[in-house]
Motif scaffolding. Sequence first.
Motif, PDB file in Angstrom:
ATOM      1  N   SER A  97       0.839  -1.190   0.000  1.00  0.00           N
ATOM      2  CA  SER A  97       0.000   0.000   0.000  1.00  0.00           C
ATOM      3  C   SER A  97       0.872   1.238   0.000  1.00  0.00           C
ATOM      4  CB  SER A  97      -0.912   0.032   1.234  1.00  0.00           C
ATOM      5  OG  SER A  97      -1.734  -1.105   1.265  1.00  0.00           O
ATOM      6  N   SER A  98       0.313   2.329  -0.502  1.00  0.00           N
ATOM      7  CA  SER A  98       1.060   3.578  -0.522  1.00  0.00           C
ATOM      8  C   SER A  98       0.110   4.738  -0.739  1.00  0.00           C
ATOM      9  CB  SER A  98       2.097   3.553  -1.641  1.00  0.00           C
ATOM     10  OG  SER A  98       2.641   4.832  -1.836  1.00  0.00           O
ATOM     11  N   ASN A  99       0.288   5.802   0.053  1.00  0.00           N
ATOM     12  CA  ASN A  99      -0.485   7.010  -0.223  1.00  0.00           C
ATOM     13  C   ASN A  99       0.159   7.821  -1.335  1.00  0.00           C
ATOM     14  OD1 ASN A  99       1.722   7.849   1.208  1.00  0.00           O
ATOM     15  ND2 ASN A  99       0.606   9.061   2.716  1.00  0.00           N
ATOM     16  N   VAL A 100       1.445   7.601  -1.578  1.00  0.00           N
ATOM     17  CA  VAL A 100       2.134   8.316  -2.652  1.00  0.00           C
ATOM     18  C   VAL A 100       1.603   7.850  -4.001  1.00  0.00           C
ATOM     19  CG1 VAL A 100       4.364   8.752  -3.737  1.00  0.00           C
ATOM     20  CG2 VAL A 100       4.193   8.592  -1.233  1.00  0.00           C
ATOM     21  N   LYS A 102      -1.175   6.146  -4.382  1.00  0.00           N
ATOM     22  CA  LYS A 102      -2.618   5.932  -4.293  1.00  0.00           C
ATOM     23  C   LYS A 102      -2.946   4.468  -4.607  1.00  0.00           C
ATOM     24  CE  LYS A 102      -3.892  10.699  -5.268  1.00  0.00           C
ATOM     25  NZ  LYS A 102      -4.670  11.625  -6.095  1.00  0.00           N
ATOM     26  N   TYR A 104      -3.884   0.581  -2.658  1.00  0.00           N
ATOM     27  CA  TYR A 104      -4.186  -0.228  -1.472  1.00  0.00           C
ATOM     28  C   TYR A 104      -4.501  -1.649  -1.909  1.00  0.00           C
ATOM     29  CZ  TYR A 104      -6.543  -2.044   2.701  1.00  0.00           C
ATOM     30  OH  TYR A 104      -6.915  -2.808   3.789  1.00  0.00           O
TER      31      TYR A 104
END
Lengths: 209, 176
Positions: A97-100, A102, A104
């Motif tokens: 997962s990563s918010n960078v 986007k 999940y």
Amino acid sequence: MIKIPNHLEKQKEVTVTKEELISFETEVKERYESGEILAPVHLSKDNEDELIEIFQYVHPDDWVFSAWRNHYHALLHGFDRQQLMDDIVAGRSMATSSNVNKFYSSAIVGGIIPIALGTAMALKKKNSDNKVWCFIGDMTFETGVFHESYKYAKNFELPIQFVVEDNNLSVHTPTDAAWGVRQEVPEDVVYYRYENGYPHHGTGAWVNF
Amino acid sequence: MKYKDELIRSMKWLGEKDNTLFLGQATAFSGHAISGTLTEIPKDKLIELPVIEEVQMGLCTGLSLEGYVPISIYPRFNFMMLAINQLVNHIDKMKEMSRGMLVPKVIVRVAVGATKPIDGGSQHTQDFTESIKHMLTDTELIELHEPEDVFDAFVYSYNRNGSTVIVEWGDYYSEK
């Protein structure tokens, strides 16, 4: 065989190559078999062409949701190769997962679908030009949670694109045998059929840790 | 102030925030006790959902990934049991699984169904507070036993970096 709905437009040229994808999974395989990875790994093989074609339609700022077999999706959505490898070696193959980026993923069947739906609702509320891509397998496609979410997304015109990756297997259970009859995949869903070159879990080799 | 009045005040406070949304069945329409605490919230923040308990919980998680703070409403604990997968396996685990990069902030409102004057029976009045506490690792659970507990609990939940389950008791709506 791959079906791309007519409403989709190409967003970019994919720079990650088929050889790079195969090489990545080969390295995971070798490190797993050497006993370096003390957690389950789910590897992809023989669906590189289909995914490279699909990711031409995925904008870098779109959200991507995937399941336990997610390495290819992560790489094609811009994950740093070394960071992804480090995550996998640390035991996160099933949950990259990563918010960078986007992105999940989850190892619970169907779990990503309502989350992807909510992110699509958020994008619509913000009048964003981006969308959500939700990659699911054929057994997940048959679940109730998919049909609830698909119906809601369609009725409220949420910016979400479902992709069904069909190998007719859930672990070792043939989807058609278990359900008796397969549901027809809607025309607005991306679909492709493949046979995975790796087993559901692991590499096919016995590993003594 | 009384228990229900404090709930209304808390919802009004949350409703004034730019990024909050209120989701569930009988939010935009009447239908259960909690509906009566949403009267001071702008109508465009109330999202009436079909009966899709698990999808509702996940949908709220997805909204939070884009910066919204959803208030996910379940009028009875028994109904929320259908959404436990999303609460335990996603909301509660996402931070750990993503190395802290994805931290959903969802405020779950759930009520233990009232038994007075009408007893809803075993499928409508069970209290799973202790069980849920044992299932959660990153998500906090707060019990609202007194009117003075209510407002601070919602302010705290809105401000904390993570998700919160807030348990209220239907019987207190008339008792306290």
